[in-house]
Design a protein around this motif. Structure first.
Motif, mmCIF file in Angstrom:
data_model
loop_
_atom_site.group_PDB
_atom_site.id
_atom_site.type_symbol
_atom_site.label_atom_id
_atom_site.label_comp_id
_atom_site.label_asym_id
_atom_site.label_seq_id
_atom_site.Cartn_x
_atom_site.Cartn_y
_atom_site.Cartn_z
ATOM 1 N N LYS A 149 -5.467 44.928 -5.627
ATOM 2 C CA LYS A 149 -6.146 46.792 -5.298
ATOM 3 C C LYS A 149 -5.146 47.702 -5.810
ATOM 4 O O LYS A 149 -6.121 48.234 -6.650
ATOM 5 C CB LYS A 149 -6.170 46.449 -3.728
ATOM 6 C CG LYS A 149 -7.156 46.357 -3.064
ATOM 7 C CD LYS A 149 -6.810 45.418 -1.314
ATOM 8 C CE LYS A 149 -8.143 45.630 -0.789
ATOM 9 N NZ LYS A 149 -7.666 45.328 1.137
ATOM 10 N N GLN A 196 -10.925 35.513 0.461
ATOM 11 C CA GLN A 196 -10.493 36.374 0.601
ATOM 12 C C GLN A 196 -12.549 37.014 -0.481
ATOM 13 O O GLN A 196 -12.056 38.517 -0.608
ATOM 14 C CB GLN A 196 -9.810 36.950 -0.791
ATOM 15 C CG GLN A 196 -8.948 36.361 -0.248
ATOM 16 C CD GLN A 196 -7.955 36.950 0.750
ATOM 17 O OE1 GLN A 196 -8.375 38.199 0.780
ATOM 18 N NE2 GLN A 196 -7.324 36.822 2.098
ATOM 19 N N SER A 253 -12.980 40.818 0.511
ATOM 20 C CA SER A 253 -12.027 42.025 -0.598
ATOM 21 C C SER A 253 -12.132 42.241 -1.751
ATOM 22 O O SER A 253 -11.906 42.721 -2.643
ATOM 23 C CB SER A 253 -10.817 41.738 0.329
ATOM 24 O OG SER A 253 -10.607 41.772 1.520
ATOM 25 N N GLU A 280 -14.771 43.758 -2.854
ATOM 26 C CA GLU A 280 -14.560 45.434 -2.861
ATOM 27 C C GLU A 280 -14.002 46.085 -4.329
ATOM 28 O O GLU A 280 -14.268 46.589 -4.829
ATOM 29 C CB GLU A 280 -13.934 46.112 -1.724
ATOM 30 C CG GLU A 280 -14.945 46.062 -0.434
ATOM 31 C CD GLU A 280 -13.332 46.144 0.706
ATOM 32 O OE1 GLU A 280 -12.570 46.742 0.737
ATOM 33 O OE2 GLU A 280 -14.380 45.609 1.648
#
Length: 361
Positions: free
Chosen positions: A86, A114, A117, A120
């Motif tokens: 991220k 995951q 996530s 995104e």
């Protein structure tokens, strides 16, 4: 470089992750990427060093640290990997963001929970306007969430325009993804071509029109509806569909055979019949390449020649067999010659076959 297995040196090499010499640190990371999966316990001892390296001023060190982290296949560090990906996806360096995109499929294969996530992060990377990141972001998209076409809608035109400047293997990923996307979003130009009196409506609609024409007591409103139905609008290609064809056309001159074949596949599925002919010469150019490439190209030409026989008829001499051709390539060429044979070319092909029959080979 000599192919020797040097995993026994792992404990000694891993001690050097804290060195301040950037050149040495790069070499240590190259070694760790290769052997981290085999020596997971020892690699885990250096997790803190890798996390610290993610803040290093040198972009190559940051990227290498993330690459090592994603190479450690231990579920315990999944949260650390997720956080690192991220952070790296928002890095100022496009090289680090590209590495983050490469790390996404590795984390997904380690822990599929995951996925949301990671989607995104993929969405953020797909919005990236840098050519260095575009191909890797699309690869991550294809491996993690290929069904999420909604992520492509807003980035479609940008990807089309960036395609020419993306690296070659990134181009292959982008072209294949956009081919699949376009086939699901646009009309087939060869199915919806306006061919004069061809049936543009369904049979039920045409039957309704006949019944209405026989009914003399139609109201004015029904008459207007009937006139609207009789107005057959010719097929008009969507602007975004045309944009894709226009942006991929220059790639037919690419030096990478995989890129050329990806564009040929795109034109086969998405281009009007009149434009498919422009892929013929680029495909024939690849026949002068390595045998492995020749096999792939000839296999695709054999498929094309079944549907579009006339396209290859002017180039039948390109499929004549040479003495140095291996058996499988000879068989493919014979199949193509059989597919493209017509009344005008059959005599030439038969004369060529006669030489094959009399040949000692």
């Amino acid at each position: 470089a000599k192919g020797r297995h040097v995993s026994d040196l792992f404990p000694h090499v891993v001690k050097n992750v804290l060195t301040k010499n950037n050149e040495l640190k790069k070499l240590v990371y190259v070694y760790l990427v290769r052997y981290a999966e085999e020596e997971q316990d020892l690699a885990l001892l250096s997790i803190s060093a890798f996390q610290k390296a993610l803040k290093d001023p040198n972009q190559l060190i940051r990227a290498s640290a993330l690459r090592v982290l994603s190479s450690i296949r231990v579920s315990v560090i999944v949260p650390i990997m997720m956080l690192s990906i991220k952070e790296s996806s928002s890095d100022m360096s496009p090289f680090v963001r590209k590495t983050a995109a490469h790390a996404i499929p590795k984390l997904y294969s380690l822990d599929e929970s995951q996925k949301e996530s990671l989607i995104e992060v993929i969405e953020k990377l797909l919005k990236d306007k840098t050519t260095l990141v575009a191909g890797s972001a699309v690869m991550a998209f294809e491996l993690v969430c290929p069904e999420r076409t909604d992520l492509i809608h807003k980035n479609y035109r940008k990807l089309c325009n960036l395609m020419v400047d993306v690296d070659e293997w990134g181009q292959v990923a982008v072209i294949n993804m956009l081919t699949r996307y376009a086939r699901s979003q646009f009309l087939d130009p060869n199915t919806h071509v306006d061919a004069g009196d061809a049936a543009f409506y369904t049979e039920s609609e045409s039957e309704e029109e006949e019944e209405e024409s026989d009914d003399e007591e139609d109201s004015d409103e029904d008459t207007e509806k009937k006139k609207k139905k009789k107005k057959k609008k010719p097929y008009s290609m969507d602007q975004d569909h045309r944009l894709l064809l226009r942006c991929t056309k220059p790639l037919l001159q690419s030096r990478n055979s995989a890129v050329v074949m990806a564009v040929c596949q795109l034109y086969f599925h998405l281009a009007p019949v009149g434009e498919i002919s422009m892929v013929i010469k680029p495909m024939l150019r690849l026949l002068h390449s390595h045998r492995e490439v020749q096999t792939v190209v000839l296999t695709n030409i054999a498929t094309l020649s079944l549907k579009y026989r006339g396209l290859f008829e002017p180039y039948i001499k390109s499929f004549f067999i040479h003495s140095h051709d291996p058996t499988h390539i000879r068989n493919l060429k014979l199949e193509i010659l059989t597919n493209v044979s017509t009344e005008s070319s059959v005599s030439t092909i038969l004369r060529e076959f006669q030489t094959y029959v009399s040949s000692p080979e």
